[in-house]
Design a protein around this motif. Sequence first.
Motif, PDB file in Angstrom:
ATOM      1  N   ASP A 171       0.952  -1.184  -0.179  1.00  0.00           N
ATOM      2  CA  ASP A 171      -0.133  -0.189  -0.119  1.00  0.00           C
ATOM      3  C   ASP A 171       0.982   1.175   0.065  1.00  0.00           C
ATOM      4  O   ASP A 171       1.940   1.345   0.825  1.00  0.00           O
ATOM      5  N   VAL A 172       0.628   2.092  -1.041  1.00  0.00           N
ATOM      6  CA  VAL A 172       1.448   3.239  -1.229  1.00  0.00           C
ATOM      7  C   VAL A 172       0.644   4.282  -0.755  1.00  0.00           C
ATOM      8  O   VAL A 172      -0.413   4.613  -1.737  1.00  0.00           O
ATOM      9  N   ASP A 173       1.055   5.542  -0.220  1.00  0.00           N
ATOM     10  CA  ASP A 173       0.122   6.726   0.299  1.00  0.00           C
ATOM     11  C   ASP A 173       1.248   7.829   0.159  1.00  0.00           C
ATOM     12  O   ASP A 173       2.342   7.895   0.567  1.00  0.00           O
ATOM     13  N   TRP A 174       0.705   8.928  -0.055  1.00  0.00           N
ATOM     14  CA  TRP A 174       1.175  10.300  -0.045  1.00  0.00           C
ATOM     15  C   TRP A 174       0.686  11.319   0.944  1.00  0.00           C
ATOM     16  O   TRP A 174      -0.413  11.375   1.197  1.00  0.00           O
ATOM     17  N   PHE A 175       1.818  12.092   1.528  1.00  0.00           N
ATOM     18  CA  PHE A 175       1.273  13.031   2.320  1.00  0.00           C
ATOM     19  C   PHE A 175       2.105  14.425   2.104  1.00  0.00           C
ATOM     20  O   PHE A 175       2.909  14.317   1.477  1.00  0.00           O
TER      21      PHE A 175
ATOM     22  N   ASP B 280       1.969  24.411  -4.637  1.00  0.00           N
ATOM     23  CA  ASP B 280       2.124  22.801  -4.400  1.00  0.00           C
ATOM     24  C   ASP B 280       3.457  22.742  -4.380  1.00  0.00           C
ATOM     25  O   ASP B 280       3.874  21.517  -4.023  1.00  0.00           O
ATOM     26  N   ALA B 281       4.554  23.607  -4.137  1.00  0.00           N
ATOM     27  CA  ALA B 281       5.841  23.405  -4.043  1.00  0.00           C
ATOM     28  C   ALA B 281       6.025  23.078  -2.552  1.00  0.00           C
ATOM     29  O   ALA B 281       5.443  23.580  -1.894  1.00  0.00           O
ATOM     30  N   GLY B 282       7.082  22.081  -2.180  1.00  0.00           N
ATOM     31  CA  GLY B 282       7.325  21.874  -0.844  1.00  0.00           C
ATOM     32  C   GLY B 282       7.514  20.533  -0.769  1.00  0.00           C
ATOM     33  O   GLY B 282       7.748  19.764  -1.622  1.00  0.00           O
ATOM     34  N   GLU B 283       7.652  19.957   0.589  1.00  0.00           N
ATOM     35  CA  GLU B 283       8.165  18.631   0.883  1.00  0.00           C
ATOM     36  C   GLU B 283       6.861  17.652   1.074  1.00  0.00           C
ATOM     37  O   GLU B 283       5.743  18.149   1.569  1.00  0.00           O
ATOM     38  N   ASN B 284       6.920  16.444   0.233  1.00  0.00           N
ATOM     39  CA  ASN B 284       5.979  15.636   0.348  1.00  0.00           C
ATOM     40  C   ASN B 284       6.408  14.206   0.802  1.00  0.00           C
ATOM     41  O   ASN B 284       7.910  14.266   0.571  1.00  0.00           O
ATOM     42  N   VAL B 285       5.880  13.339   1.289  1.00  0.00           N
ATOM     43  CA  VAL B 285       6.389  12.203   2.053  1.00  0.00           C
ATOM     44  C   VAL B 285       5.313  10.896   1.339  1.00  0.00           C
ATOM     45  O   VAL B 285       4.312  10.869   1.310  1.00  0.00           O
ATOM     46  N   CYS B 286       6.131   9.974   0.657  1.00  0.00           N
ATOM     47  CA  CYS B 286       5.555   8.758   0.198  1.00  0.00           C
ATOM     48  C   CYS B 286       5.756   7.906   1.262  1.00  0.00           C
ATOM     49  O   CYS B 286       6.939   7.644   1.795  1.00  0.00           O
ATOM     50  N   ILE B 287       4.795   7.122   1.846  1.00  0.00           N
ATOM     51  CA  ILE B 287       5.025   5.948   2.599  1.00  0.00           C
ATOM     52  C   ILE B 287       4.221   4.751   2.122  1.00  0.00           C
ATOM     53  O   ILE B 287       3.229   4.829   1.656  1.00  0.00           O
ATOM     54  N   ALA B 288       5.066   3.875   2.045  1.00  0.00           N
ATOM     55  CA  ALA B 288       4.835   2.420   1.770  1.00  0.00           C
ATOM     56  C   ALA B 288       4.543   1.516   2.867  1.00  0.00           C
ATOM     57  O   ALA B 288       5.552   1.570   3.484  1.00  0.00           O
ATOM     58  N   ARG B 289       3.640   0.861   2.692  1.00  0.00           N
ATOM     59  CA  ARG B 289       3.569  -0.356   3.703  1.00  0.00           C
ATOM     60  C   ARG B 289       3.223  -1.577   3.293  1.00  0.00           C
ATOM     61  O   ARG B 289       2.791  -1.831   1.983  1.00  0.00           O
TER      62      ARG B 289
END
Length: 108
Positions: A31-35, A65-74
């Motif tokens: 499962d992959v999600d973005w924050f 929309d510029a900035g830090e995003n985090v991909c979290i994979a579980r």
Amino acid sequence: LQFVREIKEHFLEVNVQGKVTCKVRGYGELDVDWFRKRNGGLEPIKRPNQVENGVLIFQYVQKQDAGENVCIARSNYQNGEIQMNVKVIVGEKPRISDISTNQTIQEG
């Protein structure tokens, strides 16, 4: 559980649709999600932007929309979890508006 390709920065052109891909491989159900990183915490991606199959989709890229995003994979295999921080850079691509066909360049 691992990322197929790790990225640190990703350029998106303003005023068009933009995508950032987070591909992972591993055992079990993945499962992959973005924050979005904001104020020291993580907040879910808000519409009109969305996440589909691990791809963060910006429907109409704007400067904010510029900035830090985090991909979290579980993975449900051994409760694996990994994270990747991606800095999104928003800008305009250079445009060539006038091309002259009869131009001579001399060396010297």
